[in-house]
Design a protein around this motif. Structure first.
Motif, mmCIF file in Angstrom:
data_model
loop_
_atom_site.group_PDB
_atom_site.id
_atom_site.type_symbol
_atom_site.label_atom_id
_atom_site.label_comp_id
_atom_site.label_asym_id
_atom_site.label_seq_id
_atom_site.Cartn_x
_atom_site.Cartn_y
_atom_site.Cartn_z
ATOM 1 N N LYS A 191 -3.099 -3.312 15.081
ATOM 2 C CA LYS A 191 -2.881 -3.503 13.794
ATOM 3 C C LYS A 191 -3.944 -3.993 13.294
ATOM 4 O O LYS A 191 -4.998 -5.018 13.865
ATOM 5 N N PRO A 192 -4.674 -3.658 12.428
ATOM 6 C CA PRO A 192 -4.169 -2.539 11.325
ATOM 7 C C PRO A 192 -4.403 -1.289 11.787
ATOM 8 O O PRO A 192 -4.941 -0.861 12.639
ATOM 9 N N ASP A 233 -9.596 -6.908 -0.554
ATOM 10 C CA ASP A 233 -9.201 -6.054 0.524
ATOM 11 C C ASP A 233 -10.178 -5.981 1.797
ATOM 12 O O ASP A 233 -10.078 -5.443 2.785
ATOM 13 N N TYR A 290 -9.159 -2.752 4.050
ATOM 14 C CA TYR A 290 -8.068 -2.450 4.496
ATOM 15 C C TYR A 290 -7.728 -1.225 3.844
ATOM 16 O O TYR A 290 -7.132 -0.281 4.435
ATOM 17 N N ARG A 291 -8.202 -0.880 2.648
ATOM 18 C CA ARG A 291 -7.942 0.388 1.897
ATOM 19 C C ARG A 291 -9.079 0.383 0.976
ATOM 20 O O ARG A 291 -9.555 -0.290 0.629
ATOM 21 N N THR A 305 -15.773 -3.710 6.490
ATOM 22 C CA THR A 305 -14.482 -3.218 6.840
ATOM 23 C C THR A 305 -13.484 -3.718 5.711
ATOM 24 O O THR A 305 -13.503 -5.015 5.385
ATOM 25 N N PHE A 356 -7.843 1.535 8.605
ATOM 26 C CA PHE A 356 -8.823 0.676 7.685
ATOM 27 C C PHE A 356 -10.140 1.724 7.501
ATOM 28 O O PHE A 356 -10.060 2.726 8.311
ATOM 29 N N HIS A 389 1.056 -1.341 0.130
ATOM 30 C CA HIS A 389 -0.033 0.068 -0.167
ATOM 31 C C HIS A 389 0.901 1.085 -0.028
ATOM 32 O O HIS A 389 1.687 1.490 1.038
ATOM 33 N N PHE A 407 -2.844 -10.774 7.012
ATOM 34 C CA PHE A 407 -2.485 -9.813 7.910
ATOM 35 C C PHE A 407 -2.642 -10.046 9.271
ATOM 36 O O PHE A 407 -3.571 -10.773 9.640
ATOM 37 N N PHE A 454 -11.944 -7.528 5.217
ATOM 38 C CA PHE A 454 -11.116 -8.281 6.400
ATOM 39 C C PHE A 454 -12.195 -8.188 7.479
ATOM 40 O O PHE A 454 -13.032 -7.501 7.502
ATOM 41 N N ASP A 473 0.615 3.879 2.799
ATOM 42 C CA ASP A 473 0.570 3.138 4.089
ATOM 43 C C ASP A 473 1.820 2.964 4.706
ATOM 44 O O ASP A 473 2.850 2.721 3.714
ATOM 45 N N VAL A 528 1.139 -5.111 3.698
ATOM 46 C CA VAL A 528 0.030 -5.952 3.899
ATOM 47 C C VAL A 528 0.342 -7.348 2.969
ATOM 48 O O VAL A 528 0.367 -6.890 1.674
#
Length: 436
Positions: A399-400, A323, A350-351, A348, A403, A16, A56, A325, A19, A23
């Motif tokens: 972590k993360p 993406d 990650y990006r 949800t 998001f 990413h 992840f 999660f 970021d 990931v």
């Protein structure tokens, strides 16, 4: 590219660019390696020798979002018995803007004491009615059982769990609802008919004799039973659950989810309906079906397609299914309630796709759905439509570190069955056709 191809091709990593974290997605194995393919079904493994590593590593306690602590302290309510399918009950109702499946936790902030609508007793049940989603001129909804509540001045705060589907039944005067006024407020209630959940047995097992049943080998029994049936075995296999559950196993391994109600086929079908990206038409079809097998066969077909998440206003691709999660133990798509009482079904990821969204508010931890994370409102860069929220960790150990939570009311699911080239990891936005 289908989910099956996604889980079982070569391994890859995604960086990413914006970021400060790397990931790593699932290591994928060749299709012709049956032994490794079986390992994927079993879920992510911690053994480095088998080549399966986590997408992840989450250090966040995914139990916290499911508790909905942002609602404050609630009085615990004892569980109630399930209602008999086909029975008719009179319960208080409230309109809901989206379809809710049984098993889902729904937080509610209502402006009046709805639970005591008749002035005599509290049933601790409420019906969420889907006025915006009629089916063949019939109105449906779901019965929610209250698990926690708190009455505060002019509002009541509830933590409910959806339990059973229902259909509105007309009353004697033909109306679907009635109102009772108490304290200068109107309380609505309706007669509802509880819908059944039909779980059909394996058709081949009906051909099994008593001697065959004694043999504790289901595959062998089905093979022997097929020899005395009208149709060959492959016909029955198309309506079986074995291959469907194998494909579902791949999907769960991809999301790294273990706490799934796999022991209950009914609840598993509804859990998958909540956590697999679906178009609006597919969501309706899954909810309105009384047959568990019909739901699972539809889910089986849906898992053969990739998907992307597009802005509902301008159709610009916002995020990819790769993406997704689970930030909560309940899955990737959970309902949360804001301070104004509006319930958002939130997915949800990650990006988001680079340069498709931007934030328009300062970070805030007030009423955060994810304790330990601040939130900012995120909008579409193309049309300024509200897309969801960006969450950033307030603790270094989490972590993360950041998001996104996409609001289901603001996005649509786009699907594609295009087979990608060998050097592609996910479908391109221009190849995604939006499902109305």
């Amino acid at each position: 590219m289908c989910f099956r191809q996604f889980y079982t091709s070569i391994k890859f990593k995604c960086w990413h660019q914006q970021d400060d974290e790397h990931v790593e997605l699932v290591n994928r194995v060749p299709l012709n390696d049956r032994r490794q393919e079986h390992d994927v079904f079993a879920g992510p493994s911690t053994n480095s020798q088998d080549g399966h590593r986590s997408r992840f590593k989450l250090t966040y306690n995914i139990q916290l979002p499911s508790e909905h602590t942002y609602l404050g302290k609630l009085e615990r309510v004892d569980s109630l018995e399930r209602l008999e399918p086909g029975s008719i009950h009179r319960i208080p109702i409230s309109g809901h803007h989206s379809i809710v499946y049984p098993g889902e936790t729904i937080p509610l902030i209502l402006t009046n004491s709805l639970m005591n609508f008749d002035g005599r007793s509290e049933s601790n049940r409420i019906g969420l009615v889907f006025w915006e989603h009629p089916y063949r001129q019939r109105i449906f909804g779901v019965v929610c059982q209250v698990r926690g509540k708190d009455i505060r001045e002019s509002i009541i705060v509830l933590k409910t769990v959806a339990q059973q589907r229902f259909e509105l039944v007309p009353q004697q005067d033909g109306s679907l609802t009635r109102s009772v006024r108490r304290e200068d407020r109107a309380h609505y209630y309706a007669q509802v008919k509880i819908l059944p959940e039909v779980l059909l047995p394996d058709p081949l097992m009906n051909f099994c004799t008593n001697n065959m049943v004694k043999i504790n080998n289901i595959n062998r029994n089905r093979l022997l039973a097929a020899q005395s049936s009208v149709w060959p075995k492959f016909v029955y296999d198309q309506y079986g659950s074995e291959k469907i559950l194998s494909k579902v196993g791949r999907f769960l391994a991809f999301l790294q989810i273990e706490s799934v109600p796999t022991a209950d086929p009914v609840m598993l079908s509804f859990w998958l309906a909540r956590n697999i990206p679906l178009s609006e038409s597919d969501r309706k079809e899954l909810f309105y079906s009384n047959s568990v097998l019909t739901r699972m066969l539809l889910i089986n077909n849906i898992l053969d397609y990739t998907c992307a998440f597009c802005c509902k206003k301008c159709d610009r691709q916002i995020a990819s299914y790769a993406d997704m999660f689970a930030m909560s133990k309940q899955g990737v798509s959970i309902s949360y309630c804001n301070s104004s009482g509006f319930v958002h079904e939130t997915l949800t990821v990650y990006r988001t796709v680079q340069k498709t969204t931007r934030t328009t508010s300062k970070p805030s931890t007030e009423f955060s759905w994810f304790p330990g994370y601040s939130w900012q409102i995120a909008i579409c860069n193309a049309c300024n439509n509200h897309i969801g929220w960006k969450f950033v960790a307030t603790k270094r150990s989490y972590k993360p570190k950041k998001f996104y939570g996409l609001s289901a009311k603001s996005i649509r699911v786009a699907t594609s069955n295009r087979k990608p080239a060998d050097n592609e990891s996910e479908p391109l936005a221009k190849d995604v056709s939006v499902v109305a």
